[in-house]
Structures are given as C-alpha cells and as structure tokens.
Design a protein around this motif. Structure first.
Motif, PDB file in Angstrom:
ATOM      1  N   HIS A  36       0.811  -1.216   0.000  1.00  0.00           N
ATOM      2  CA  HIS A  36       0.000   0.000   0.000  1.00  0.00           C
ATOM      3  C   HIS A  36       0.844   1.266   0.000  1.00  0.00           C
ATOM      4  CE1 HIS A  36      -2.613   3.131   1.914  1.00  0.00           C
ATOM      5  NE2 HIS A  36      -3.442   2.682   0.985  1.00  0.00           N
ATOM      6  N   GLY A  37       1.912   1.281   0.767  1.00  0.00           N
ATOM      7  CA  GLY A  37       2.763   2.472   0.833  1.00  0.00           C
ATOM      8  C   GLY A  37       3.370   2.829  -0.511  1.00  0.00           C
ATOM      9  N   LEU A  38       3.756   1.821  -1.281  1.00  0.00           N
ATOM     10  CA  LEU A  38       4.330   2.058  -2.605  1.00  0.00           C
ATOM     11  C   LEU A  38       3.264   2.584  -3.568  1.00  0.00           C
ATOM     12  CD1 LEU A  38       6.768   1.893  -4.467  1.00  0.00           C
ATOM     13  CD2 LEU A  38       6.253  -0.533  -4.854  1.00  0.00           C
ATOM     14  N   ILE A  39       2.047   2.061  -3.441  1.00  0.00           N
ATOM     15  CA  ILE A  39       0.927   2.577  -4.242  1.00  0.00           C
ATOM     16  C   ILE A  39       0.745   4.068  -3.987  1.00  0.00           C
ATOM     17  CG2 ILE A  39      -1.573   2.464  -4.650  1.00  0.00           C
ATOM     18  CD1 ILE A  39      -1.436  -0.481  -3.700  1.00  0.00           C
ATOM     19  N   MET A  40       0.769   4.440  -2.708  1.00  0.00           N
ATOM     20  CA  MET A  40       0.535   5.839  -2.347  1.00  0.00           C
ATOM     21  C   MET A  40       1.650   6.755  -2.852  1.00  0.00           C
ATOM     22  SD  MET A  40      -2.396   5.733  -0.976  1.00  0.00           S
ATOM     23  CE  MET A  40      -2.628   7.278  -0.120  1.00  0.00           C
ATOM     24  N   ASP A  41       2.904   6.312  -2.735  1.00  0.00           N
ATOM     25  CA  ASP A  41       4.020   7.123  -3.215  1.00  0.00           C
ATOM     26  C   ASP A  41       3.931   7.329  -4.727  1.00  0.00           C
ATOM     27  OD1 ASP A  41       5.034   7.360  -0.708  1.00  0.00           O
ATOM     28  OD2 ASP A  41       6.798   6.112  -1.016  1.00  0.00           O
ATOM     29  N   ARG A  42       3.605   6.266  -5.445  1.00  0.00           N
ATOM     30  CA  ARG A  42       3.507   6.370  -6.910  1.00  0.00           C
ATOM     31  C   ARG A  42       2.318   7.256  -7.311  1.00  0.00           C
ATOM     32  NH1 ARG A  42       5.442   7.564 -11.049  1.00  0.00           N
ATOM     33  NH2 ARG A  42       4.832   6.613 -13.013  1.00  0.00           N
ATOM     34  N   THR A  43       1.229   7.149  -6.572  1.00  0.00           N
ATOM     35  CA  THR A  43       0.049   7.973  -6.845  1.00  0.00           C
ATOM     36  C   THR A  43       0.357   9.450  -6.629  1.00  0.00           C
ATOM     37  OG1 THR A  43      -1.417   6.152  -6.195  1.00  0.00           O
ATOM     38  CG2 THR A  43      -2.382   8.359  -6.219  1.00  0.00           C
ATOM     39  N   GLU A  44       1.125   9.750  -5.601  1.00  0.00           N
ATOM     40  CA  GLU A  44       1.517  11.140  -5.347  1.00  0.00           C
ATOM     41  C   GLU A  44       2.319  11.696  -6.519  1.00  0.00           C
ATOM     42  OE1 GLU A  44       3.512  13.845  -1.796  1.00  0.00           O
ATOM     43  OE2 GLU A  44       3.930  11.689  -1.870  1.00  0.00           O
ATOM     44  N   ARG A  45       3.224  10.891  -7.078  1.00  0.00           N
ATOM     45  CA  ARG A  45       4.016  11.350  -8.224  1.00  0.00           C
ATOM     46  C   ARG A  45       3.139  11.534  -9.462  1.00  0.00           C
ATOM     47  NH1 ARG A  45       9.174  12.731 -10.252  1.00  0.00           N
ATOM     48  NH2 ARG A  45       8.552  13.501 -12.320  1.00  0.00           N
ATOM     49  N   LEU A  46       2.172  10.627  -9.673  1.00  0.00           N
ATOM     50  CA  LEU A  46       1.250  10.786 -10.796  1.00  0.00           C
ATOM     51  C   LEU A  46       0.465  12.098 -10.678  1.00  0.00           C
ATOM     52  CD1 LEU A  46      -0.140   7.156 -11.128  1.00  0.00           C
ATOM     53  CD2 LEU A  46       1.296   8.333 -12.798  1.00  0.00           C
ATOM     54  N   ALA A  47       0.055  12.439  -9.459  1.00  0.00           N
ATOM     55  CA  ALA A  47      -0.668  13.693  -9.227  1.00  0.00           C
ATOM     56  C   ALA A  47       0.202  14.885  -9.630  1.00  0.00           C
ATOM     57  CB  ALA A  47      -1.079  13.803  -7.762  1.00  0.00           C
ATOM     58  N   ARG A  48       1.489  14.828  -9.284  1.00  0.00           N
ATOM     59  CA  ARG A  48       2.394  15.920  -9.635  1.00  0.00           C
ATOM     60  C   ARG A  48       2.545  16.027 -11.162  1.00  0.00           C
ATOM     61  NH1 ARG A  48       8.754  16.235  -8.450  1.00  0.00           N
ATOM     62  NH2 ARG A  48       8.210  14.937  -6.675  1.00  0.00           N
ATOM     63  N   ASP A  49       2.665  14.876 -11.843  1.00  0.00           N
ATOM     64  CA  ASP A  49       2.799  14.882 -13.308  1.00  0.00           C
ATOM     65  C   ASP A  49       1.549  15.462 -13.974  1.00  0.00           C
ATOM     66  OD1 ASP A  49       5.279  13.724 -13.014  1.00  0.00           O
ATOM     67  OD2 ASP A  49       4.609  11.692 -13.515  1.00  0.00           O
ATOM     68  N   ILE A  50       0.384  15.109 -13.443  1.00  0.00           N
ATOM     69  CA  ILE A  50      -0.874  15.613 -13.999  1.00  0.00           C
ATOM     70  C   ILE A  50      -0.983  17.124 -13.818  1.00  0.00           C
ATOM     71  CG2 ILE A  50      -3.397  15.565 -13.677  1.00  0.00           C
ATOM     72  CD1 ILE A  50      -2.999  12.502 -13.027  1.00  0.00           C
ATOM     73  N   ILE A  51      -0.607  17.597 -12.638  1.00  0.00           N
ATOM     74  CA  ILE A  51      -0.624  19.046 -12.372  1.00  0.00           C
ATOM     75  C   ILE A  51       0.315  19.775 -13.342  1.00  0.00           C
ATOM     76  CG2 ILE A  51       0.191  20.800 -10.741  1.00  0.00           C
ATOM     77  CD1 ILE A  51      -2.293  20.031  -9.637  1.00  0.00           C
TER      78      ILE A  51
END
Length: 215
Positions: A36-51
């Motif tokens: 789960h922690g790795l999912i969350m870290d990767r999701t945070e980076r995807l959010a930054r890329d989308i922004i």
C-alpha cells in the motif's frame, strides 16, 4: 511515452505475514506484489505529473467504477494538496461511470458501459479518465470511442496498473502507475466477483480462491 514503475514477471513479491492482511483472505492470496505504501508514493508522483501537464485547465475527473474508486479518491487527495501548495493548480470537478467486462477471472468479449447517456455533459470539457487497470485495452478504447462522440475538448487517461499480456491491443494510457505481470491481481479496490476490494495491498490471487469465490 508515459513513465512507470515496472514489476517484473519473476518478481518474488512479499510474504503475507509481513503485512496486515484481513484474516478472511489469508488463505486466498499467493503474495503481496505492490504494498500500500508504494501505491501511495507512486500515486503522489502521478498527481504531480498531472498538475504539471494540465495545470491551469478546468478538469473533469471521470472515475471508472467500481475498481477505480480507491485510486480515484487518493489521486484527487494528492492533487488537492498540490493545488494548495504549488505554483500550478487544477480546478477540479468529478463525475462517475461504471464499466463491466469481467466474469470470474476471464475478460468477456462484451464491454458494458453504464451511465454513457450522461457523457454528453462532458462536451467541450477537459477530461481526465481515472482507471484502476488496463489489460487488453479494449474497455478503455470502447469508453474513449463513446466519449469522442460527445466532443470533449481534451481527454487524458491515468491508470494505476497496466498489465503485460499477449491479449493487449497495444493501447497505453497517458499516465501509468505500474506495469504488472499477466497474473490475476486483487486489492486496493481491485476485485474478484466483488471480493477483495477491502484489501489495502495489491496481491496475486491463488487458484483455490478463484474456485472458492466463483459465480
């Protein structure tokens, strides 16, 4: 081309007893493949890329139910945090559509889209489709075809997972979290006949569980 974290075919994964796994699923899983922690870290980076790519546009985030709801919620939480703490921000509204293409562990030849009549409201909008997993790509191509008839201004797709499979049509989303082996994965809202959505980690389902929860 979208960047992603690749989970190799020979990835050994992690033993279940190293993580908190609901007792009612302990005998149904082979291993934890994405904690789960790795999912969350990767999701945070995807959010930054989308922004970075879409900042300044008003975005309609379209959640593909049911499997995408957890990723959708966490991704939007990270986007909201970035909106408050970075130079670029994305005005967001949300919408939902339900897609079904599975029976047991097999992808069916038909793709059912529920709520397609409401897609007309996306005309002229910038749309971010949020999906849990792209396998053959047929489901997303069907949805994109329906959406194109409504003439949105722009459409981007983010998928937490993309599966390496010989059945793939070759379709790739704009944003990808992880590329994963051709195994049946559950957890983090990915289900098998509605079970396992309440599992925090992404795990490989064992063969006994496929029979146990078969419909």
């Amino acid at each position: 081309m979208a960047s992603y974290l690749q989970i190799a075919d020979d990835e050994k994964g992690h033993e279940l007893d190293l993580f908190c796994v609901p007792r009612h699923y302990e005998n149904d899983l082979e291993k934890v493949i994405i904690p789960h922690g790795l999912i969350m870290d990767r999701t945070e980076r995807l959010a930054r890329d989308i922004i970075q790519d879409m900042g300044g546009h008003h975005i309609v985030a379209l959640c593909v139910l049911k499997g995408g709801y957890k990723f959708f919620a966490d991704l939007l939480d990270y986007i909201k945090a970035l909106n408050q703490n970075s130079d670029k921000s994305v005005p967001l509204t949300v919408d939902f559509i339900r897609v079904k293409s599975y029976c047991n562990d097999k992808s069916t030849s038909s793709v059912q889209v529920m709520g397609e009549d409401e897609l007309s409201s996306l005309a002229g909008k910038n749309v971010l489709i949020v999906e849990d997993i792209v396998e053959t790509g047929r489901t997303m191509q069907t949805l994109l075809s329906l959406l194109s008839e409504c003439k949105p201004k722009m459409v981007k797709v983010v998928s937490l997972l993309v599966k390496r499979t010989p059945k793939s049509s070759g379709y790739r989303p704009d944003y990808i979290g992880f590329e994963v082996p051709d195994a049946f994965l559950v957890g983090y809202a990915l289900d098998y006949n509605e079970y396992f959505r309440d599992l925090s980690h992404i795990c490989i389902l064992n063969e006994q569980a496929k029979e146990k929860y078969k419909v």
